[in-house]
Design an enzyme around this catalytic site. Sequence first.
Site: not given
Length: 561
Positions: A2, A97, A288, A363
Site C-alpha cells: 500500500c 497478482d 456521512i 467508491s
Amino acid sequence: MCGIWALFGSDECLAIQCTNAMKIAHRGPDAFRLQYCNIFNTNPLCQQGFSLHIIYLECIYIFYSTVWLCLQYCNIFNTNPLCQQEKFEFDYQTRMDGEILLHLYDRFGIEKMSSLLDGVFAFILLDTANRKIFLGRDTYGVRPMFKLLTDDGFLAVCSEAKGLTQITHSMSEPVKITPFPPGHFEEFNLKLNGKVESVQLERFHCCTEEPKHAEYDDAEQLGKGFALETVKSNIRILFENAVRKRLMAHRRIGCLLSGGLDSSLVAATLVKLSKEQELQYPIQTFAIGAEDSPDIAAARKVAAHIGSEHHEVNFTPEEAIKAVEEVIIHLESYDITTVRASVGMYLVSKYIREKTDSVVIFSGEGSDELTQGYIYFHKAPSPKAGAEDSVRLLKELYMFDVLRADRTTAAHGLELRVPFLDHRFTAYYLSLPEEMRAPKDGVEKHLLREAFSGLDLIPDEILWRRKEAFSDGMTSTKKSWYSFLQENIESKINDSQLQKAKKQFPYNPPTTKEGLFIRQLFEKHYPGCCEWTTHYWMPRWIKATDPSARTLSIYKPEKDQ
C-alpha cells in the site's frame, strides 16, 4: 503493498534517510519491510514497503531472477486471463497478482508489460542484470507516486510527497518533488556508483483509446454500432464487469454511499454481485452527513432498496472544521473544492477503520468526469466542447478527485477501488458519439441514467436525482458545509491579509479568505511546494467565483430537499 519508498544513489546516511519512510506508514498499517540491495558494492539501494493485507501473502516484495519488484496498492485484475494464455506459458509461483509484471517484463519488455496491465498500480522495477530501473503508474493515477531526481543522479520515490520533503542530498540547489505522470513509465540507467540517469519517459496508456489488454478481457461480448439499445447494453456489461473484477479480496468489502447516482450504482451492483459470488458477509455501505443532509436521506433509501448493512456517520460543522488541517496534511493540496470534499470522506473513512471490519472500500469516483456529470456541462457551447472537457478532467483526476479519494482512505489504512475508472469502460464510453454523451433534456449524465433505467437496480428517484456535490450534499441545502467553514475563517483572516495574498503567494494566488486560510495551512506543512497544485478546480463556461455548484446561477435543488 500500500505504500512504497525508495532511494537510489544516496550520498547521505541511510539510517537517517529511512526515517522519512515512516511518514507514509498509515498507508500500510499491517506490516512493513525495509530492503537493502547492495549489488555494486557501493551505497546500497534502499526500498521500503508498507503492507495492507488484502489478499493474504507471505511476502511483500517479489524477486525473479535478477529482477526486483516493489509495488504499491497493486490490483492487477487480468492476472488470471494472462496466466491462462497457453502461448505465454508463464510459470506462476505465488498468489500475488503483481507477479504477472515480472513475467510480462521478462517476455516483452517494459512498454508492452505496462500496456497489458489491467488494474491500478504504482511500481518500481529494478533489473540488476541490465542495470535498469523502471517507474510506472496506472492510467488515471488512482495509485499515487512522487519522485525526486537531482542533477547528479540521486533518485528518491515515494507514494506520497511527504516522504520526500525531508530527504537530504548533496545538491546545494533545491530539488523539485513532482508527481509521477499517470499512464507513463520512465526508464533509468543504473550506474556503477548507484546513481541513475533518466533515459526515457513514455506514455503507455491513453484514456481515449481501447487498452491493449482488452483482448484478454473475459467480459461478455459487446454489441457493435451506436444504436441506443446496443450502447445501453454495452455500458451495463462493462460496468458490471468493472465491479466484478474488483471483488478479489480476503478482507471485508464495503462501499461509500452518498445517495447520488454514481455511488448508488456502484453499491447496488456490488451487492448484486456479492450475492452471486456467495460472499460470506453482507456488504456494508457508509453515508456521512450533518443534520438535514439530503445525502443521508437519499443513501438511506438506496441501502433499504439494495439490502446493504448500512451505517450513517453523523458529524457537526465543528468536528469538520477541527479536521481541516489534518486533512490538508494528508492531501498535500490546497485546492479549495478538494479540501472541502475531503473532510467528509476523511471522517467517514476514520469511522470505517475504527468501528467496522471493512477494509476494501468501493467508491463512485470518476463518473462525473467521464459522463459529464458536473452541472456546468449544461453550459457547454457544443457537444464537442463538452467531450473535450470530459477528457481534460479525466487526465487531471490525479490532482483532484482521485487524489482526495486516495489520501482520505489511505490515511486510515483502507484500500480504495473505483470501478468507474476501469480503463476498458472509460475507453468505450469516450468512443461514443459526442452528442450521445452530452446532457439531455436538462439532465446531466442522461446516457448513464438511461442505461440503467427500468432495471429496478436502484430507486428511480435516485436514478434521476440531479448532481449534488459531495461537500454540499452532506449538509443541508439551507446552509452548505463551505458556508460553515467560511464563517469560521472570517475571524481568522482579515481584509488586509487578503489584499496582500497575491504578493505573498504569487503562484496560484488565493482570492478569498477561505482560499488564503487553506493556503496558509498548506504552506505551514509544505513550504515552497505550491506547484504540486497546478491550478484550482473551477467550473467552465459560466461566471463562477466559487467551485461549489450551489453558487452557480443554474443550480436548482431538488424539491424535497
